[in-house]
Design a protein around this motif. Structure first.
Motif, PDB file in Angstrom:
ATOM      1  N   LEU A   3      48.903 -50.894  64.591  1.00  0.00           N
ATOM      2  CA  LEU A   3      47.927 -52.032  64.035  1.00  0.00           C
ATOM      3  C   LEU A   3      48.447 -52.628  62.816  1.00  0.00           C
ATOM      4  CD1 LEU A   3      45.193 -53.521  64.612  1.00  0.00           C
ATOM      5  CD2 LEU A   3      44.226 -51.768  63.177  1.00  0.00           C
ATOM      6  N   ALA A   4      49.021 -51.806  62.036  1.00  0.00           N
ATOM      7  CA  ALA A   4      49.677 -52.365  60.778  1.00  0.00           C
ATOM      8  C   ALA A   4      50.956 -53.433  61.131  1.00  0.00           C
ATOM      9  CB  ALA A   4      50.220 -51.342  59.655  1.00  0.00           C
ATOM     10  N   PHE A   5      51.701 -52.911  62.151  1.00  0.00           N
ATOM     11  CA  PHE A   5      52.710 -53.824  62.438  1.00  0.00           C
ATOM     12  C   PHE A   5      52.206 -55.056  63.130  1.00  0.00           C
ATOM     13  CE2 PHE A   5      55.491 -55.409  65.853  1.00  0.00           C
ATOM     14  CZ  PHE A   5      56.826 -55.249  65.317  1.00  0.00           C
ATOM     15  N   ILE A   6      51.232 -55.221  64.004  1.00  0.00           N
ATOM     16  CA  ILE A   6      50.511 -56.242  64.539  1.00  0.00           C
ATOM     17  C   ILE A   6      50.037 -57.329  63.642  1.00  0.00           C
ATOM     18  CG2 ILE A   6      48.586 -57.174  66.051  1.00  0.00           C
ATOM     19  CD1 ILE A   6      49.258 -54.521  67.812  1.00  0.00           C
ATOM     20  N   LYS A   7      49.327 -56.418  62.531  1.00  0.00           N
ATOM     21  CA  LYS A   7      48.848 -57.254  61.628  1.00  0.00           C
ATOM     22  C   LYS A   7      49.703 -58.226  60.801  1.00  0.00           C
ATOM     23  CE  LYS A   7      44.070 -55.127  60.701  1.00  0.00           C
ATOM     24  NZ  LYS A   7      43.406 -56.480  61.229  1.00  0.00           N
ATOM     25  N   LEU A   8      50.835 -57.564  60.511  1.00  0.00           N
ATOM     26  CA  LEU A   8      51.910 -58.080  59.399  1.00  0.00           C
ATOM     27  C   LEU A   8      52.627 -58.873  60.094  1.00  0.00           C
ATOM     28  CD1 LEU A   8      52.595 -54.875  57.277  1.00  0.00           C
ATOM     29  CD2 LEU A   8      51.278 -56.877  56.752  1.00  0.00           C
ATOM     30  N   ASN A   9      53.003 -58.487  61.285  1.00  0.00           N
ATOM     31  CA  ASN A   9      53.970 -59.541  62.284  1.00  0.00           C
ATOM     32  C   ASN A   9      53.424 -60.657  63.214  1.00  0.00           C
ATOM     33  OD1 ASN A   9      56.967 -57.900  61.390  1.00  0.00           O
ATOM     34  ND2 ASN A   9      55.509 -56.407  61.721  1.00  0.00           N
ATOM     35  N   LEU A  10      52.228 -60.315  63.552  1.00  0.00           N
ATOM     36  CA  LEU A  10      51.556 -61.186  64.459  1.00  0.00           C
ATOM     37  C   LEU A  10      50.393 -62.124  63.927  1.00  0.00           C
ATOM     38  CD1 LEU A  10      53.100 -59.109  66.354  1.00  0.00           C
ATOM     39  CD2 LEU A  10      51.622 -60.420  68.337  1.00  0.00           C
ATOM     40  N   ILE A  11      49.448 -61.412  63.216  1.00  0.00           N
ATOM     41  CA  ILE A  11      48.203 -61.927  62.828  1.00  0.00           C
ATOM     42  C   ILE A  11      48.265 -62.723  61.750  1.00  0.00           C
ATOM     43  CG2 ILE A  11      45.674 -61.322  62.163  1.00  0.00           C
ATOM     44  CD1 ILE A  11      45.664 -59.009  63.898  1.00  0.00           C
ATOM     45  N   ASP A  69      52.873 -68.647  61.842  1.00  0.00           N
ATOM     46  CA  ASP A  69      53.162 -69.333  63.150  1.00  0.00           C
ATOM     47  C   ASP A  69      52.843 -68.126  64.165  1.00  0.00           C
ATOM     48  OD1 ASP A  69      53.685 -70.265  65.745  1.00  0.00           O
ATOM     49  OD2 ASP A  69      55.771 -71.203  64.832  1.00  0.00           O
ATOM     50  N   LYS A  70      51.646 -67.817  64.457  1.00  0.00           N
ATOM     51  CA  LYS A  70      51.373 -66.736  65.599  1.00  0.00           C
ATOM     52  C   LYS A  70      51.860 -66.836  66.890  1.00  0.00           C
ATOM     53  CE  LYS A  70      46.786 -66.908  63.076  1.00  0.00           C
ATOM     54  NZ  LYS A  70      47.043 -65.670  62.139  1.00  0.00           N
ATOM     55  N   ILE A  71      52.106 -68.055  67.171  1.00  0.00           N
ATOM     56  CA  ILE A  71      52.567 -68.407  68.680  1.00  0.00           C
ATOM     57  C   ILE A  71      54.065 -67.634  69.023  1.00  0.00           C
ATOM     58  CG2 ILE A  71      52.936 -69.637  70.673  1.00  0.00           C
ATOM     59  CD1 ILE A  71      49.964 -68.998  69.930  1.00  0.00           C
ATOM     60  N   ALA A  72      54.924 -68.162  68.061  1.00  0.00           N
ATOM     61  CA  ALA A  72      56.192 -67.653  67.815  1.00  0.00           C
ATOM     62  C   ALA A  72      56.441 -66.237  67.464  1.00  0.00           C
ATOM     63  CB  ALA A  72      56.876 -68.514  66.645  1.00  0.00           C
ATOM     64  N   ALA A  73      55.501 -65.779  66.782  1.00  0.00           N
ATOM     65  CA  ALA A  73      55.551 -64.293  66.482  1.00  0.00           C
ATOM     66  C   ALA A  73      55.189 -63.515  67.699  1.00  0.00           C
ATOM     67  CB  ALA A  73      54.681 -63.689  65.543  1.00  0.00           C
TER      68      ALA A  73
END
Length: 505
Positions: free
Chosen positions: A225-233, A237-241
């Motif tokens: 979840l930490a990975f998702i928050k820091l790298n996607l959320i 640019d959320k779509i590129a991530a």
């Protein structure tokens, strides 16, 4: 604009009405879930259908074994085994689909159907031709004086574990059915022979798993979840991530399940060596990553740069993960219902005590369909507890729970730890919730992005976070208490049942 045109425009607006806000849509979805749940679990239908299934289980046993003194014991054991299977479905399966329901990736009815189909498939296709009669090797069958004592001990263990899981379901506590059977076997063994019968080092390892399972599941889920928050959320640019990272996360899930099913799920069909398992895992990872890259890119075209878009992209992978978890659970945990039943049948027919026995198809059918029926009749209560009431879920968080469950079981298998899938899944949910509490109050990146965009639908103010914790402590304490007392409670109940049987005979 003409009068007629104005009327047409006004009529169109009236027909379309005001757009529903997010809260209204969420409330409408919850209403549908509650209505479906009440339809499935209200009135006299569940106990009547459960009673019919138990009668059918006994009839099936009678048909295959015939009349006779020992065969009557097999019929009774088949009924109790069916009762245990119903309780496994009511309590244990919620861990696989509950997060997906809580994240609204699946409706309650859809989750029930997927779980029932894949649980049954896992039990029938990969449940194993041979199971251990003594769960986790906690007692030595050579010390059991005769087959009759063994039969009554297994009968007491199966009854006690089923009663305990039933009670836990009523109380809304997801417990380990494996630990329930372990406690039942231990208690009946002690009552029958004495404390020397128990393999105490094995019991110590099982007791250690009470702590190891939920902690390991929670830590792995929190890391993802930490990975998702820091790298996607919390990125501009959320779509590129999403195009960069979601294919990788889905590939990790595919590789984990390929490894898990190769190790534990296809014992009945195929037993690959370590090198083959590694090759299967790497192939599944690479193929899934190559497939998902263009799929995610195509799905994300035209999406807004919002968290809601990320949730939509995680929906299908989450549903697939729930199905695979159900398959793996059915393959492994059906033995909790049919293992003692198969042991009783073998001892009644051949008059000896065996460490491992073959499982007839009719016994496997009782376990498989009992789990599915128990899920349909009584599962919604625990699904709501696991998916909604512990902490709030969305597809990203639920995906972390599923990924944690698969990876933790693999790690535990390598380390030889007797972990519980229930403890892992629920521990992962707790880990998600507690990490969110920590991250919301301390993340500088989150605070910076919230300041830039007040429309961030993930934002919860610090004052609001202080007012309401993201993990409900009352549910946390109830579930942990149920975990701690499962083995001693089932051991006590099983021992008392065995003593009562011995006194009556």
């Amino acid at each position: 604009m003409s009068r007629e045109t104005e009327q047409t425009s006004s009529a169109g607006k009236a027909e379309s009405g005001p757009r529903k806000g997010s809260l209204d849509k969420d409330l409408e979805k919850l209403t549908h879930i509650e209505a479906a749940s009440r339809t499935l679990s209200s009135g006299m239908a569940p106990p009547v259908l459960a009673g019919l299934f138990l009668a059918l289980s006994g009839t099936l046993a009678l048909f295959y074994t015939g009349a006779g003194t020992n065969n009557v014991l097999i019929v009774i054991a088949a009924v109790i085994g069916g009762y245990m299977a119903l309780n496994i479905g009511a309590n244990d399966v919620a861990n696989n689909v509950g997060p997906a329901v809580g994240a609204r990736a699946l409706s309650l009815v859809g989750a029930l159907v997927i779980a029932a189909v894949f649980e049954s498939a896992g039990a029938l296709l990969a449940g194993g031709d041979v199971v251990s009669t003594i769960s986790k090797g906690i007692i030595d069958p050579a010390q059991v004086p005769d087959s009759e004592t063994f039969i009554w001990a297994m009968m007491a263990a199966l009854t006690a574990s089923a009663l305990w899981v039933n009670l836990a379901t009523v109380l809304g506590a997801p417990v380990s059915t494996t630990h329930s059977v372990v406690g039942g076997v231990m208690g009946a063994g002690i009552a029958a022979v004495g404390f020397s019968l128990v393999n105490w080092p094995t019991m110590g390892a099982i007791a250690a798993s009470w702590v190891i399972s939920p902690l390991l599941g929670g830590v792995i889920a929190a890391i993802f979840l930490a990975f998702i928050k820091l790298n996607l959320i919390y990125v501009p640019d959320k779509i590129a991530a999403a195009r960069r990272w979601i294919p990788l996360l889905v590939a990790i899930m595919a590789g984990a399940f390929a490894c898990y099913l190769s190790i534990k799920g296809f014992k009945r069909i195929w037993k690959p060596d370590g090198l083959t398992i590694g090759a299967i895992t790497a192939t599944a990872f690479a193929v899934t990553w190559l497939i998902m890259k263009p799929v995610i890119h195509r799905q994300s075209v035209g999406m807004e740069n919002r968290n809601q878009s990320l949730r939509r992209l995680f929906r299908i992978p989450l549903i697939c993960a729930a199905a695979l978890l159900s398959f793996a659970h059915g393959a492994n945990d059906v033995a909790n219902a049919i293992g003692p039943l198969a042991a009783i049948m073998h001892s009644a027919q051949f008059g000896d005590v065996a460490a491992k026995v073959d499982i007839p198809l009719w016994v496997m059918l009782i376990g498989a369909f009992g789990i599915s029926l128990g899920l349909f009749l009584y599962g919604p209560r625990l699904i709501r507890m696991v998916g909604v009431r512990i902490t709030k879920m969305n597809p990203m968080r639920a995906y972390c729970v599923a990924l944690s469950a698969a990876l933790t079981v693999i790690v535990a298998s390598w380390l030889g730890l007797p972990v519980s899938s229930t403890h892992i899944a629920v521990g992962a949910i707790f880990g998600i919730g507690f990490f969110r509490e920590y991250f919301t109050g301390t993340s500088s990146r989150r605070k910076e992005l919230v300041r830039r965009s007040s429309a961030d639908d993930e934002f919860v103010s610090n004052a609001e976070m202080t007012r309401r914790k993201l993990v409900r402590r009352s549910h946390f304490m109830t579930i942990v208490a149920a975990w701690v007392v499962t083995v001693p409670a089932t051991a006590l109940i099983s021992g008392l049942i065995f003593l009562a049987i011995s006194f009556a005979l």
